[in-house]
Scaffold this active site. Structure first.
Site, PDB file in Angstrom:
ATOM      1  N   ASN A  14      22.425 -10.465   2.013  1.00 32.70           N
ATOM      2  CA  ASN A  14      21.382  -9.391   1.965  1.00 32.70           C
ATOM      3  C   ASN A  14      21.311  -8.758   3.399  1.00 32.70           C
ATOM      4  O   ASN A  14      21.865  -9.278   4.102  1.00 32.70           O
ATOM      5  CB  ASN A  14      19.951  -9.950   1.489  1.00 32.70           C
ATOM      6  CG  ASN A  14      19.202 -10.697   2.332  1.00 32.70           C
ATOM      7  OD1 ASN A  14      19.403 -10.846   3.671  1.00 32.70           O
ATOM      8  ND2 ASN A  14      18.861 -11.750   1.901  1.00 32.70           N
ATOM      9  N   ASP A  20      21.529 -14.211  -6.465  1.00 32.92           N
ATOM     10  CA  ASP A  20      22.575 -15.022  -7.374  1.00 32.92           C
ATOM     11  C   ASP A  20      23.038 -14.125  -8.248  1.00 32.92           C
ATOM     12  O   ASP A  20      24.241 -14.149  -8.831  1.00 32.92           O
ATOM     13  CB  ASP A  20      21.695 -15.839  -8.129  1.00 32.92           C
ATOM     14  CG  ASP A  20      21.149 -16.974  -7.153  1.00 32.92           C
ATOM     15  OD1 ASP A  20      21.806 -17.178  -5.977  1.00 32.92           O
ATOM     16  OD2 ASP A  20      20.366 -17.810  -7.408  1.00 32.92           O
TER      17      ASP A  20
END
Length: 337
Positions: free
Chosen positions: A215, A285
């Protein structure tokens, strides 16, 4: 992306075999409602109505891949405890190959218990549907060692018949530099891609894999950067590709969507497709799993980033750590085409 091309890519998910390596966890949910505050402390009292168990961490990646039609093998560590048995049973029910799962009696199975109030009762009605009240964790984060480390790396080096290796690092001690050496050996021996969902600030151990999916905060943290202006983020993405010898960096950026940086120096920024955001748990995920399957379905990195971004937009609109389905991706694709 044109809906026809999206259908072609999604159709290629079925039957792909992925070895998922990393931090296996058990997610435990207690569901109930609350309409009062405890007299013992200023906290809500949740009256439990039901409980559920789901695979978490690397297990959530496995669950997503399974629901999208892939065949999955797992390589990770669980404790010699009830949580480990429960997690293995959940994965076995999805026909996951568990031959790569090592039992380490010196550490517990990583587990997270969440209390969620489906209904918050107030005068005049309900509010706050799906309100997350608290989470309790049970874990040991020291690096695995000894027989657990040897057993896990041996299982990775012995892997056969997989289309990709996926490393899910939650910084719980499983993804060590030695384990990543075994991943790169497997990647080269099998001539298959390896994708890593990274954690922490030290990305050097991931060098040489096909792609990583940090991220934005993780990407900036890898270079000890604090500024979040666009120029800094873009420079970090390009530097990551170059410094760690990657084909691509697939960076998730919350409400800004995703950015893809490739070895050829190109970058693309894809806006978020989320309509509502209820829970971001497990979204990384899901996006990384879908990105990987898209690559295996012969999508380009750019196309895979678009499909992964669609998946992120869908899953954050749900409550809890839950998967995304092909039908949802098709619908989402029509909405943004």
């Amino acid at each position: 992306m044109h809906p026809k091309r999206l259908r072609e890519i999604l159709a290629g998910f079925a039957g792909k075999r992925v070895l998922v390596i990393g931090d296996l966890m058990l997610d435990h949910y207690l569901w109930g409602h609350t309409d009062r505050i405890s007299p013992e402390a200023p906290v809500p009292v949740v009256e439990i109505e039901s409980e559920t168990f789901r695979p978490g961490g690397a297990g959530n990646v496995i669950h997503n891949l399974h629901e999208l039609g892939a065949e999955v093998a797992a390589a990770g560590v669980v404790g010699d405890d009830m949580e480990g048995e429960k997690l293995k049973a959940l994965l076995a029910a999805e026909r996951v190959d568990l031959s790569g799962v090592v039992v380490d009696p010196t550490r517990p199975t990583t587990s997270k218990t969440r209390i969620i109030a489906r209904r918050v009762m107030e005068k005049g009605g309900e509010r706050g549907l799906g309100q997350h009240i608290v989470r309790a964790d049970r874990e040991v984060r020291t690096p695995i060692a000894g027989s657990a480390q040897r057993g896990l790396t041996e299982r990775i080096r012995e892997a056969r018949g997989v289309d990709a290796l996926f490393v899910s690092d939650y910084a719980k001690g499983v993804v060590t530099p030695d384990l990543m050496d075994a991943v790169r050996e497997g990647m080269q021996r099998l001539d298959r891609p390896a994708v890593v969902d990274p954690k922490g600030r030290s990305f050097e151990k991931y060098h040489g894999v096909t792609a990583i999916s940090p991220n934005q905060a993780e990407a900036l943290g890898a270079f000890n950067l604090e500024s979040t202006d666009e120029e800094t983020v873009v420079a970090a993405g390009h530097e990551m590709v170059k410094r760690f010898y990657l084909q691509a960096v697939f960076m998730t950026r919350s409400e800004k969507g995703v950015s893809l940086f490739e070895r050829n120096g190109q970058a693309v920024h894809i806006p978020s497709t989320a309509r509502e955001v209820h829970d971001v748990s497990g979204a990384g995920d899901t996006t990384a799993a879908v990105y990987t399957l898209a690559l295996l379905a012969e999508a380009s990195h750019r196309e895979a980033a678009c499909v992964g971004n669609l998946a992120g937009g869908v899953v954050v609109g749900k409550v809890g750590v839950v998967p995304v389905f092909v039908e949802e991706l098709l619908r989402a694709g029509k909405d943004v085409s």
